[in-house]
Design a protein around this motif. Structure first.
Motif, PDB file in Angstrom:
ATOM      1  N   TRP A 213      91.403  29.806  28.056  1.00 15.29           N
ATOM      2  CA  TRP A 213      90.492  30.946  28.106  1.00 15.29           C
ATOM      3  C   TRP A 213      89.044  30.539  27.851  1.00 15.29           C
ATOM      4  O   TRP A 213      88.118  31.142  28.394  1.00 15.29           O
ATOM      5  CB  TRP A 213      90.910  32.019  27.108  1.00 15.29           C
ATOM      6  CG  TRP A 213      92.228  32.656  27.417  1.00 15.29           C
ATOM      7  CD1 TRP A 213      93.421  32.472  26.788  1.00 15.29           C
ATOM      8  CD2 TRP A 213      92.496  33.597  28.475  1.00 15.29           C
ATOM      9  NE1 TRP A 213      94.413  33.219  27.370  1.00 15.29           N
ATOM     10  CE2 TRP A 213      93.874  33.932  28.402  1.00 15.29           C
ATOM     11  CE3 TRP A 213      91.710  34.195  29.456  1.00 15.29           C
ATOM     12  CZ2 TRP A 213      94.478  34.829  29.281  1.00 15.29           C
ATOM     13  CZ3 TRP A 213      92.309  35.089  30.337  1.00 15.29           C
ATOM     14  CH2 TRP A 213      93.668  35.400  30.244  1.00 15.29           C
ATOM     15  N   CYS A 216      87.946  28.742  31.061  1.00 12.35           N
ATOM     16  CA  CYS A 216      88.230  29.545  32.267  1.00 12.35           C
ATOM     17  C   CYS A 216      88.928  28.697  33.333  1.00 12.35           C
ATOM     18  O   CYS A 216      88.481  28.617  34.489  1.00 12.35           O
ATOM     19  CB  CYS A 216      86.952  30.152  32.842  1.00 12.35           C
ATOM     20  SG  CYS A 216      86.167  31.350  31.749  1.00 12.35           S
ATOM     21  N   ARG A 245      87.216  36.800  33.245  1.00 11.34           N
ATOM     22  CA  ARG A 245      88.053  36.516  32.081  1.00 11.34           C
ATOM     23  C   ARG A 245      88.546  37.797  31.408  1.00 11.34           C
ATOM     24  O   ARG A 245      89.727  37.904  31.052  1.00 11.34           O
ATOM     25  CB  ARG A 245      87.276  35.665  31.077  1.00 11.34           C
ATOM     26  CG  ARG A 245      88.036  35.359  29.786  1.00 11.34           C
ATOM     27  CD  ARG A 245      87.362  34.215  29.029  1.00 11.34           C
ATOM     28  NE  ARG A 245      85.917  34.395  28.958  1.00 11.34           N
ATOM     29  CZ  ARG A 245      85.087  33.413  28.630  1.00 11.34           C
ATOM     30  NH1 ARG A 245      85.539  32.213  28.337  1.00 11.34           N
ATOM     31  NH2 ARG A 245      83.779  33.647  28.576  1.00 11.34           N
TER      32      ARG A 245
END
Length: 373
Positions: A213, A216, A245
């Protein structure tokens, strides 16, 4: 061994029996003897792609040495989801197999019961019979063809159909779904197709556990490469924009497990159905095609002039078209991405594959050179 509609089956994997392994080995040895000086890369390609053909034969209860023209046509048809160049290469490997076997005078086992099933264009013509054009140059891009320009492309023009970002945005806005949750899932699928450039089967494999995360990025297993030959690329990182995201995280952490009864929260495949923990590639492809239809950019490519009762064999916008469009965009429109970086993201085994997407611009060369120096 065909399905209930009489259609040929695609093998679940590319493994083959010991008998077919032996047959493959005999073919390769005979190829080396008959075609002395053949490049090792060509031999590797032939070995791999003839294996695919033998796996297809076993899946459909076909004796490879007794195969008919109809069997080879069935093989071409089950691979209709692949790019023209890939289908052409697969077919050339089948042709090579039967040409080598037919001309072998030393090995008793290499005998054809029904003759060469695909000797020349009189038996199978890829262009005329299947509209497969193997010599399309990807750097000749035509981004916004009108409907009446399609015939020119299909008749052998070097123009390649690719969608530009503004057209892709229309797809995002045009996804459908029976419920808000289904529509969100479908938009996620289309966006991931464009952002990552993944093939449909790779999109099906994308896993929540493989999402980084912070960076990305998502680690995915390649759908095409041989692990023994490309251990460095069998898994690769693909990326998504930072602004995506929040939407992706909302789907994965809040909506997905309430949408599907077959999944656990925060783990497993990103794309799921209400009853299954994994959405298959063909279903993802259907979502993309429907979004394109809703957006008004979808049209049939084959047959070119279909009647009301004709089955459409090929559509303009598919997951594969989105993949090729994404790569074209990265190569030609994104100065911050180099060819080697695009090659890694796309999962290409060779830089030459990525070079096929380069759009030549002679007018820009001089100024770019001066900047570089």
């Amino acid at each position: 061994m065909r399905n209930n509609k009489g259609q040929f089956l695609t093998p679940d994997d590319k493994s083959i029996s010991s008998e077919c392994e032996e047959l493959l080995g005999l073919y390769v040895e005979s190829l080396k003897q008959q075609k002395d000086g053949t490049k090792e890369s060509t031999i590797t390609t032939r070995r791999r792609e003839v294996r695919y053909w033998l796996a297809f034969c076993e899946s459909n209860n076909i004796d490879p040495l007794a195969a008919t023209t109809d069997d080879v046509k069935g093989y071409i048809q089950v691979n209709s989801h692949l790019a023209d160049t890939t289908r052409g290469s697969y077919y050339r490997s089948v042709q090579s197999f039967y040409s080598i076997v037919q001309n072998d005078a030393a090995e008793e086992r290499l005998k054809l019961e029904n003759g060469h099933p695909c000797k020349d264009r009189d038996t199978i013509n890829l262009k005329e019979d299947y509209n497969i054009h193997e010599n399309k140059a990807e750097y000749k891009l035509q981004h916004d063809l009108a409907g009446d320009d399609i015939d020119g492309v299909r008749d052998g023009s070097s123009d390649i159909l690719a969608l530009k970002p503004d057209q892709i945005e229309r797809l995002f806005e045009s996804v459908s779904g029976k419920t808000p949750e289904a529509r969100l899932r479908n938009e996620i699928a289309v966006r991931l197709n464009w952002y990552t450039g993944c093939r449909s089967v790779e999109l099906s494999r994308l896993d929540i556990d493989q999402i980084d995360w912070e960076e990305c990025k998502i680690n995915v297993r390649s759908a095409k490469l041989n692990p023994k030959e490309h251990s460095d690329l069998i898994r690769r990182d693909v990326y998504f924009p930072e602004e995506f995201r929040f939407q992706l995280k909302r789907w994965c952490r809040r909506v997905r497990h309430s949408f599907s009864s077959a999944v656990e929260p925060n783990s497993g495949n990103i794309l799921v159905t209400t009853q299954s923990s994994k959405m298959p590639g063909p279903q993802i492809n259907n979502i993309v095609k429907q979004a394109a239809k809703n957006a008004g950019v979808q049209r049939p490519l084959r047959p070119a002039d279909s009647g009301p009762n004709d089955e459409i064999k090929e559509w303009f916008v598919t997951t594969h078209r989105i993949r090729r469009s994404a790569i074209s965009h990265w190569v030609n429109d994104c100065e911050s991405l180099g060819l080697h970086q695009v090659r890694r993201i796309a999962g290409h085994a060779r830089i030459e594959q990525t070079m096929d997407y380069v759009e030549d611009d002679d007018d820009q060369i001089a100024s770019d050179y001066q900047k570089a120096m």
